[in-house]
Design a protein around this motif. Structure first.
Motif, PDB file in Angstrom:
ATOM      1  N   ARG A  27       0.800  -1.218   0.000  1.00 45.13           N
ATOM      2  CA  ARG A  27       0.000   0.000   0.000  1.00 45.13           C
ATOM      3  C   ARG A  27       0.836   1.272   0.000  1.00 45.13           C
ATOM      4  NH1 ARG A  27      -2.123  -3.580   3.544  1.00 45.13           N
ATOM      5  NH2 ARG A  27      -4.222  -4.297   3.155  1.00 45.13           N
ATOM      6  N   VAL A  28       2.044   1.224   0.515  1.00 48.57           N
ATOM      7  CA  VAL A  28       2.881   2.416   0.673  1.00 48.57           C
ATOM      8  C   VAL A  28       3.923   2.457  -0.430  1.00 48.57           C
ATOM      9  CG1 VAL A  28       4.556   3.553   2.169  1.00 48.57           C
ATOM     10  CG2 VAL A  28       2.565   2.452   3.159  1.00 48.57           C
ATOM     11  N   GLN A  29       3.879   3.524  -1.231  1.00 49.20           N
ATOM     12  CA  GLN A  29       4.873   3.704  -2.285  1.00 49.20           C
ATOM     13  C   GLN A  29       5.335   5.144  -2.274  1.00 49.20           C
ATOM     14  OE1 GLN A  29       4.730   1.960  -5.965  1.00 49.20           O
ATOM     15  NE2 GLN A  29       4.665  -0.004  -4.948  1.00 49.20           N
ATOM     16  N   GLY A  30       6.613   5.351  -2.523  1.00 44.00           N
ATOM     17  CA  GLY A  30       7.156   6.690  -2.576  1.00 44.00           C
ATOM     18  C   GLY A  30       7.121   7.238  -3.986  1.00 44.00           C
ATOM     19  N   THR A  31       6.772   8.512  -4.118  1.00 42.90           N
ATOM     20  CA  THR A  31       6.776   9.178  -5.408  1.00 42.90           C
ATOM     21  C   THR A  31       7.800  10.299  -5.362  1.00 42.90           C
ATOM     22  OG1 THR A  31       5.074  10.757  -4.737  1.00 42.90           O
ATOM     23  CG2 THR A  31       4.318   8.697  -5.715  1.00 42.90           C
ATOM     24  N   ALA A  32       7.969  10.994  -6.473  1.00 41.97           N
ATOM     25  CA  ALA A  32       8.911  12.110  -6.496  1.00 41.97           C
ATOM     26  C   ALA A  32       8.441  13.221  -5.571  1.00 41.97           C
ATOM     27  CB  ALA A  32       9.073  12.631  -7.915  1.00 41.97           C
ATOM     28  N   ALA A  33       7.124  13.447  -5.508  1.00 36.46           N
ATOM     29  CA  ALA A  33       6.584  14.505  -4.654  1.00 36.46           C
ATOM     30  C   ALA A  33       6.578  14.104  -3.181  1.00 36.46           C
ATOM     31  CB  ALA A  33       5.167  14.846  -5.088  1.00 36.46           C
ATOM     32  N   LYS A  34       6.334  12.835  -2.900  1.00 37.48           N
ATOM     33  CA  LYS A  34       6.256  12.351  -1.522  1.00 37.48           C
ATOM     34  C   LYS A  34       6.972  11.002  -1.423  1.00 37.48           C
ATOM     35  CE  LYS A  34       2.868  12.326   2.173  1.00 37.48           C
ATOM     36  NZ  LYS A  34       1.451  12.421   2.506  1.00 37.48           N
ATOM     37  N   PRO A  35       8.313  11.036  -1.287  1.00 39.41           N
ATOM     38  CA  PRO A  35       9.067   9.780  -1.237  1.00 39.41           C
ATOM     39  C   PRO A  35       8.870   9.030   0.076  1.00 39.41           C
ATOM     40  CG  PRO A  35      10.528  11.645  -0.993  1.00 39.41           C
ATOM     41  CD  PRO A  35       9.167  12.193  -1.235  1.00 39.41           C
ATOM     42  N   ARG A  36       9.381   7.819   0.105  1.00 45.21           N
ATOM     43  CA  ARG A  36       9.236   6.930   1.261  1.00 45.21           C
ATOM     44  C   ARG A  36      10.482   7.013   2.134  1.00 45.21           C
ATOM     45  NH1 ARG A  36      10.586   1.241   1.264  1.00 45.21           N
ATOM     46  NH2 ARG A  36      11.017   1.461  -0.942  1.00 45.21           N
ATOM     47  N   LEU A  37      10.286   7.250   3.439  1.00 47.09           N
ATOM     48  CA  LEU A  37      11.378   7.221   4.411  1.00 47.09           C
ATOM     49  C   LEU A  37      11.393   5.826   5.011  1.00 47.09           C
ATOM     50  CD1 LEU A  37      13.611   8.419   6.182  1.00 47.09           C
ATOM     51  CD2 LEU A  37      11.852   9.295   7.692  1.00 47.09           C
ATOM     52  N   SER A  38      12.332   5.004   4.565  1.00 50.50           N
ATOM     53  CA  SER A  38      12.422   3.614   4.982  1.00 50.50           C
ATOM     54  C   SER A  38      13.450   3.478   6.098  1.00 50.50           C
ATOM     55  CB  SER A  38      12.827   2.746   3.792  1.00 50.50           C
ATOM     56  OG  SER A  38      12.946   1.411   4.183  1.00 50.50           O
ATOM     57  N   VAL A  39      13.099   2.725   7.136  1.00 48.00           N
ATOM     58  CA  VAL A  39      13.963   2.548   8.305  1.00 48.00           C
ATOM     59  C   VAL A  39      14.260   1.070   8.484  1.00 48.00           C
ATOM     60  CG1 VAL A  39      14.122   2.863  10.798  1.00 48.00           C
ATOM     61  CG2 VAL A  39      12.933   4.548   9.425  1.00 48.00           C
ATOM     62  N   PHE A  40      15.511   0.760   8.782  1.00 44.54           N
ATOM     63  CA  PHE A  40      15.889  -0.608   9.133  1.00 44.54           C
ATOM     64  C   PHE A  40      16.747  -0.548  10.375  1.00 44.54           C
ATOM     65  CE2 PHE A  40      18.821  -4.186   9.191  1.00 44.54           C
ATOM     66  CZ  PHE A  40      17.913  -5.230   9.176  1.00 44.54           C
TER      67      PHE A  40
ATOM     68  N   ILE B 206      21.301   1.307  13.008  1.00 42.31           N
ATOM     69  CA  ILE B 206      20.027   1.775  12.464  1.00 42.31           C
ATOM     70  C   ILE B 206      20.312   2.557  11.187  1.00 42.31           C
ATOM     71  CG2 ILE B 206      19.944   3.886  13.861  1.00 42.31           C
ATOM     72  CD1 ILE B 206      16.821   3.194  14.052  1.00 42.31           C
ATOM     73  N   TYR B 207      19.479   2.332  10.184  1.00 40.29           N
ATOM     74  CA  TYR B 207      19.681   2.928   8.866  1.00 40.29           C
ATOM     75  C   TYR B 207      18.376   3.591   8.423  1.00 40.29           C
ATOM     76  CZ  TYR B 207      23.262  -0.718   8.998  1.00 40.29           C
ATOM     77  OH  TYR B 207      24.303  -1.538   9.374  1.00 40.29           O
ATOM     78  N   ALA B 208      18.482   4.684   7.679  1.00 37.41           N
ATOM     79  CA  ALA B 208      17.302   5.353   7.138  1.00 37.41           C
ATOM     80  C   ALA B 208      17.634   5.863   5.742  1.00 37.41           C
ATOM     81  CB  ALA B 208      16.880   6.509   8.024  1.00 37.41           C
ATOM     82  N   GLN B 209      16.666   5.743   4.842  1.00 43.97           N
ATOM     83  CA  GLN B 209      16.861   6.294   3.512  1.00 43.97           C
ATOM     84  C   GLN B 209      15.535   6.795   2.951  1.00 43.97           C
ATOM     85  OE1 GLN B 209      18.542   3.474   0.784  1.00 43.97           O
ATOM     86  NE2 GLN B 209      17.496   1.745   1.719  1.00 43.97           N
ATOM     87  N   VAL B 210      15.624   7.862   2.177  1.00 42.36           N
ATOM     88  CA  VAL B 210      14.468   8.448   1.518  1.00 42.36           C
ATOM     89  C   VAL B 210      14.501   7.957   0.076  1.00 42.36           C
ATOM     90  CG1 VAL B 210      13.312  10.582   0.875  1.00 42.36           C
ATOM     91  CG2 VAL B 210      14.552  10.442   3.040  1.00 42.36           C
TER      92      VAL B 210
END
Length: 130
Positions: free
Chosen positions: A22-35, A41-45
């Motif tokens: 259900r969750v997808q990142g777009t150019a206007a509203k990207p996804r902040l993914s955390v592991f 701990i890692y995070a990426q947009v």
């Protein structure tokens, strides 16, 4: 017949797949993914439409001494939470510099407590909106 018992990681991956559908990142509203792992701990947009990582940060880049000052005299767990907050702050600064203000938060199946919540708070406090 016994019921199938899933490991903690298998359950997390199942939750991750359910949310990712259900969750997808777009150019206007990207996804902040955390592991998070036991140590790091890692995070990426991520812009899923283009398949590009727009900003990334992890605790190996953060000044741990500076973050540890926030949790001085505290336990190792609280020091990790302080480092996670610093990672959130750093990824938010990079994302804002890249011209982003809104993201979709993807906790990757992890519970929204402790280090995950601290990273989200650090990102929110430094200009990202979820």
């Amino acid at each position: 017949m016994k019921a199938s018992v899933q490991s903690k990681n298998q359950s997390r991956l199942r939750r991750q797949r359910r949310v990712r559908a259900r969750v997808q990142g777009t150019a206007a509203k990207p996804r902040l993914s955390v592991f998070r792992s036991a140590k790091h701990i890692y995070a990426q947009v991520i812009d899923d439409a283009a398949g590009k990582t727009l900003a990334a940060a992890d605790d190996t880049v953060v000044d741990k001494k500076e973050a540890a000052k926030l949790a001085k005299g505290e336990s190792d767990r609280q020091a990790k939470v302080a480092v996670a907050y610093a990672v959130g702050k750093l990824v938010a600064e990079k994302a804002v510099k890249a011209g982003l203000s809104q993201v979709v938060f993807d906790r990757n199946g992890f519970a929204f407590t402790g280090r995950i919540a601290a990273l989200a708070a650090g990102a929110r406090d430094n200009g990202l909106k979820f």
